[in-house]
Write a protein that holds these residues in place. Structure first.
Motif, PDB file in Angstrom:
ATOM      1  N   LEU A   1     -10.333 -11.723  -9.057  1.00  0.00           N
ATOM      2  CA  LEU A   1     -11.433 -12.302  -9.857  1.00  0.00           C
ATOM      3  C   LEU A   1     -12.736 -11.574  -9.571  1.00  0.00           C
ATOM      4  O   LEU A   1     -13.474 -11.243 -10.511  1.00  0.00           O
ATOM      5  CB  LEU A   1     -11.570 -13.807  -9.522  1.00  0.00           C
ATOM      6  CG  LEU A   1     -12.787 -14.521 -10.128  1.00  0.00           C
ATOM      7  CD1 LEU A   1     -12.681 -14.546 -11.651  1.00  0.00           C
ATOM      8  CD2 LEU A   1     -12.922 -15.939  -9.572  1.00  0.00           C
ATOM      9  N   GLY A   2     -13.024 -11.333  -8.294  1.00  0.00           N
ATOM     10  CA  GLY A   2     -14.271 -10.669  -7.917  1.00  0.00           C
ATOM     11  C   GLY A   2     -15.471 -11.403  -8.485  1.00  0.00           C
ATOM     12  O   GLY A   2     -15.578 -12.624  -8.356  1.00  0.00           O
ATOM     13  N   ASN A   3     -16.360 -10.675  -9.132  1.00  0.00           N
ATOM     14  CA  ASN A   3     -17.542 -11.273  -9.750  1.00  0.00           C
ATOM     15  C   ASN A   3     -17.201 -12.002 -11.048  1.00  0.00           C
ATOM     16  O   ASN A   3     -18.020 -12.740 -11.599  1.00  0.00           O
ATOM     17  CB  ASN A   3     -18.584 -10.175 -10.024  1.00  0.00           C
ATOM     18  CG  ASN A   3     -19.896 -10.741 -10.510  1.00  0.00           C
ATOM     19  OD1 ASN A   3     -20.050 -10.992 -11.702  1.00  0.00           O
ATOM     20  ND2 ASN A   3     -20.819 -10.979  -9.603  1.00  0.00           N
ATOM     21  N   GLY A   4     -15.996 -11.763 -11.558  1.00  0.00           N
ATOM     22  CA  GLY A   4     -15.555 -12.441 -12.779  1.00  0.00           C
ATOM     23  C   GLY A   4     -15.890 -11.695 -14.061  1.00  0.00           C
ATOM     24  O   GLY A   4     -15.695 -12.220 -15.158  1.00  0.00           O
ATOM     25  N   ARG A   5     -16.354 -10.449 -13.930  1.00  0.00           N
ATOM     26  CA  ARG A   5     -16.772  -9.729 -15.151  1.00  0.00           C
ATOM     27  C   ARG A   5     -15.597  -9.437 -16.080  1.00  0.00           C
ATOM     28  O   ARG A   5     -15.697  -9.641 -17.292  1.00  0.00           O
ATOM     29  CB  ARG A   5     -17.485  -8.427 -14.784  1.00  0.00           C
ATOM     30  CG  ARG A   5     -18.818  -8.641 -14.106  1.00  0.00           C
ATOM     31  CD  ARG A   5     -19.592  -7.325 -13.943  1.00  0.00           C
ATOM     32  NE  ARG A   5     -20.816  -7.570 -13.213  1.00  0.00           N
ATOM     33  CZ  ARG A   5     -20.975  -7.363 -11.905  1.00  0.00           C
ATOM     34  NH1 ARG A   5     -19.974  -6.879 -11.196  1.00  0.00           N
ATOM     35  NH2 ARG A   5     -22.120  -7.608 -11.323  1.00  0.00           N
ATOM     36  N   THR A   6     -14.501  -8.957 -15.515  1.00  0.00           N
ATOM     37  CA  THR A   6     -13.378  -8.639 -16.406  1.00  0.00           C
ATOM     38  C   THR A   6     -12.676  -9.919 -16.877  1.00  0.00           C
ATOM     39  O   THR A   6     -12.156  -9.966 -17.996  1.00  0.00           O
ATOM     40  CB  THR A   6     -12.371  -7.659 -15.760  1.00  0.00           C
ATOM     41  OG1 THR A   6     -12.046  -8.111 -14.441  1.00  0.00           O
ATOM     42  CG2 THR A   6     -12.939  -6.259 -15.695  1.00  0.00           C
TER      43      THR A   6
ATOM     44  N   ASP B   1      -7.137 -14.609  -6.546  1.00  0.00           N
ATOM     45  CA  ASP B   1      -8.031 -13.979  -5.555  1.00  0.00           C
ATOM     46  C   ASP B   1      -7.855 -14.701  -4.232  1.00  0.00           C
ATOM     47  O   ASP B   1      -7.251 -15.773  -4.178  1.00  0.00           O
ATOM     48  CB  ASP B   1      -9.507 -14.028  -6.010  1.00  0.00           C
ATOM     49  CG  ASP B   1     -10.324 -12.877  -5.423  1.00  0.00           C
ATOM     50  OD1 ASP B   1     -10.328 -12.697  -4.191  1.00  0.00           O
ATOM     51  OD2 ASP B   1     -10.968 -12.153  -6.206  1.00  0.00           O
ATOM     52  N   ARG B   2      -8.437 -14.113  -3.199  1.00  0.00           N
ATOM     53  CA  ARG B   2      -8.438 -14.775  -1.892  1.00  0.00           C
ATOM     54  C   ARG B   2      -9.396 -15.947  -1.879  1.00  0.00           C
ATOM     55  O   ARG B   2      -9.193 -16.926  -1.186  1.00  0.00           O
ATOM     56  CB  ARG B   2      -8.915 -13.806  -0.809  1.00  0.00           C
ATOM     57  CG  ARG B   2      -8.042 -12.630  -0.627  1.00  0.00           C
ATOM     58  CD  ARG B   2      -8.497 -11.835   0.588  1.00  0.00           C
ATOM     59  NE  ARG B   2      -7.561 -10.779   0.820  1.00  0.00           N
ATOM     60  CZ  ARG B   2      -7.760  -9.505   0.497  1.00  0.00           C
ATOM     61  NH1 ARG B   2      -8.913  -9.119  -0.008  1.00  0.00           N
ATOM     62  NH2 ARG B   2      -6.809  -8.609   0.699  1.00  0.00           N
TER      63      ARG B   2
ATOM     64  N   ASP C   1      -7.299  -5.409 -10.582  1.00  0.00           N
ATOM     65  CA  ASP C   1      -8.475  -4.652 -10.138  1.00  0.00           C
ATOM     66  C   ASP C   1      -8.672  -4.936  -8.653  1.00  0.00           C
ATOM     67  O   ASP C   1      -9.632  -5.593  -8.252  1.00  0.00           O
ATOM     68  CB  ASP C   1      -9.699  -5.075 -10.958  1.00  0.00           C
ATOM     69  CG  ASP C   1     -10.945  -4.242 -10.643  1.00  0.00           C
ATOM     70  OD1 ASP C   1     -10.811  -3.222  -9.933  1.00  0.00           O
ATOM     71  OD2 ASP C   1     -12.044  -4.609 -11.096  1.00  0.00           O
TER      72      ASP C   1
ATOM     73  N   GLY D   1      -5.393 -17.176  -2.504  1.00  0.00           N
ATOM     74  CA  GLY D   1      -4.517 -16.708  -1.427  1.00  0.00           C
ATOM     75  C   GLY D   1      -4.260 -15.223  -1.585  1.00  0.00           C
ATOM     76  O   GLY D   1      -4.858 -14.563  -2.443  1.00  0.00           O
ATOM     77  N   GLU D   2      -3.394 -14.709  -0.745  1.00  0.00           N
ATOM     78  CA  GLU D   2      -3.020 -13.291  -0.811  1.00  0.00           C
ATOM     79  C   GLU D   2      -2.087 -13.070  -1.999  1.00  0.00           C
ATOM     80  O   GLU D   2      -1.018 -13.705  -2.082  1.00  0.00           O
ATOM     81  CB  GLU D   2      -2.316 -12.877   0.482  1.00  0.00           C
ATOM     82  CG  GLU D   2      -3.245 -12.657   1.647  1.00  0.00           C
ATOM     83  CD  GLU D   2      -4.250 -11.540   1.377  1.00  0.00           C
ATOM     84  OE1 GLU D   2      -3.847 -10.454   0.939  1.00  0.00           O
ATOM     85  OE2 GLU D   2      -5.448 -11.764   1.597  1.00  0.00           O
ATOM     86  N   ILE D   3      -2.476 -12.187  -2.895  1.00  0.00           N
ATOM     87  CA  ILE D   3      -1.720 -11.977  -4.135  1.00  0.00           C
ATOM     88  C   ILE D   3      -0.268 -11.587  -3.858  1.00  0.00           C
ATOM     89  O   ILE D   3       0.639 -11.986  -4.596  1.00  0.00           O
ATOM     90  CB  ILE D   3      -2.429 -10.915  -5.004  1.00  0.00           C
ATOM     91  CG1 ILE D   3      -3.766 -11.482  -5.506  1.00  0.00           C
ATOM     92  CG2 ILE D   3      -1.550 -10.459  -6.158  1.00  0.00           C
ATOM     93  CD1 ILE D   3      -4.719 -10.452  -6.074  1.00  0.00           C
TER      94      ILE D   3
HETATM   95  N1  SAM Z   1     -12.475  -7.218 -11.918  1.00  0.00           N
HETATM   96  C1  SAM Z   1     -13.449  -7.982 -11.129  1.00  0.00           C
HETATM   97  C2  SAM Z   1     -14.746  -8.102 -11.882  1.00  0.00           C
HETATM   98  O1  SAM Z   1     -14.850  -7.531 -12.982  1.00  0.00           O
HETATM   99  O2  SAM Z   1     -15.663  -8.767 -11.406  1.00  0.00           O
HETATM  100  C3  SAM Z   1     -13.684  -7.328  -9.789  1.00  0.00           C
HETATM  101  C4  SAM Z   1     -12.533  -7.473  -8.843  1.00  0.00           C
HETATM  102  S1  SAM Z   1     -12.979  -6.998  -7.194  1.00  0.00           S
HETATM  103  C5  SAM Z   1     -13.078  -5.258  -7.317  1.00  0.00           C
HETATM  104  C6  SAM Z   1     -11.489  -7.226  -6.311  1.00  0.00           C
HETATM  105  C7  SAM Z   1     -11.208  -8.658  -5.938  1.00  0.00           C
HETATM  106  O3  SAM Z   1      -9.844  -8.743  -5.592  1.00  0.00           O
HETATM  107  C8  SAM Z   1     -11.999  -9.178  -4.747  1.00  0.00           C
HETATM  108  O4  SAM Z   1     -12.631 -10.391  -5.080  1.00  0.00           O
HETATM  109  C9  SAM Z   1     -10.952  -9.390  -3.647  1.00  0.00           C
HETATM  110  O5  SAM Z   1     -11.173 -10.557  -2.884  1.00  0.00           O
HETATM  111  C10 SAM Z   1      -9.673  -9.536  -4.454  1.00  0.00           C
HETATM  112  N2  SAM Z   1      -8.477  -9.029  -3.753  1.00  0.00           N
HETATM  113  C11 SAM Z   1      -8.216  -7.747  -3.402  1.00  0.00           C
HETATM  114  N3  SAM Z   1      -7.016  -7.649  -2.840  1.00  0.00           N
HETATM  115  C12 SAM Z   1      -6.496  -8.903  -2.805  1.00  0.00           C
HETATM  116  C13 SAM Z   1      -5.291  -9.454  -2.317  1.00  0.00           C
HETATM  117  N4  SAM Z   1      -4.358  -8.669  -1.752  1.00  0.00           N
HETATM  118  N5  SAM Z   1      -5.090 -10.785  -2.436  1.00  0.00           N
HETATM  119  C14 SAM Z   1      -6.040 -11.576  -2.991  1.00  0.00           C
HETATM  120  N6  SAM Z   1      -7.208 -11.107  -3.497  1.00  0.00           N
HETATM  121  C15 SAM Z   1      -7.431  -9.793  -3.395  1.00  0.00           C
END
Ligand code: SAM
Length: 159
Positions: A37-42, A59-60, A98, A78-80
């Motif tokens: 999810l990250g910032n949620g932009r995509t 996401d975590r 992403d 959690g961990e994907i």
């Molecule tokens: N596409 C998002 C956006 O547009 O805002 C940005 C995503 S950001 C680059 C990556 C996200 O993936 C982070 O919030 C990180 O916590 C999550 N993440 C990365 N690897 C992960 C994993 N193995 N399990 C859970 N979450 C994970």
């Protein structure tokens, strides 16, 4: 190329590929899965491009802008590598991942499990869009529909 330029190029390729696949995904049955999810932009972009389509986001933790947080029933924390397993066989139309870090050693670890997971989540003919390469016999790499260099973002079709 500076890191800023590289980032802009990557995001341009990301946007171009998502815009290319969304009309195709709109014609198919199946969930959309957003890995990271990250910032949620995509997530926000996919929600705009695929109105009414269920998007399940992984996401975590939640660190997104308030405008881009999925409903609780569509958020999997959690961990994907672990949480994604519960969705194996779901026949998703699109998986967008992403979760690249920009560190080769960490992304190499992700590459040991992510392609397998994505192949098992997608329906035949479904699309995978990813920030990291997806080497898997059931994921056919397609030419990315973008004018950015080919290694910025990746598009595959599930065989
Ligand atoms: N596409 C998002 C956006 O547009 O805002 C940005 C995503 S950001 C680059 C990556 C996200 O993936 C982070 O919030 C990180 O916590 C999550 N993440 C990365 N690897 C992960 C994993 N193995 N399990 C859970 N979450 C994970």
């Amino acid at each position: 190329m500076s890191r800023l330029e590289n980032f802009i190029s990557r995001m341009t390729a990301q946007r171009d590929i998502l815009d290319y696949v969304c009309p195709e995904v709109a014609k198919m049955e199946g969930l959309v899965l957003e890995l990271g999810l990250g910032n949620g932009r995509t997530f926000h972009h996919l929600r705009e491009r695929l109105p009414g389509r269920r998007i399940v986001v992984f996401d975590r933790e939640v660190g997104a802008h308030a405008s881009s947080i999925p409903e609780a029933e569509n958020l999997v924390l959690g961990e994907i590598r672990e949480t994604g397993r519960k969705f194996i066989g779901i026949e998703a139309a699109l998986v967008h991942a992403d979760i690249g870090t920009g560190y080769d050693d960490r992304d190499a670890v992700t590459a040991t499990w992510l392609p397998d997971l994505i192949a098992s989540l997608l329906r035949v003919g479904g699309f995978a869009v990813s920030g990291t390469p997806l080497d898997h016999p059931l994921l056919q790499r397609l030419a990315a529909p973008t004018s950015e260099p080919a290694d910025r973002y990746f598009l595959c079709k599930r065989l």
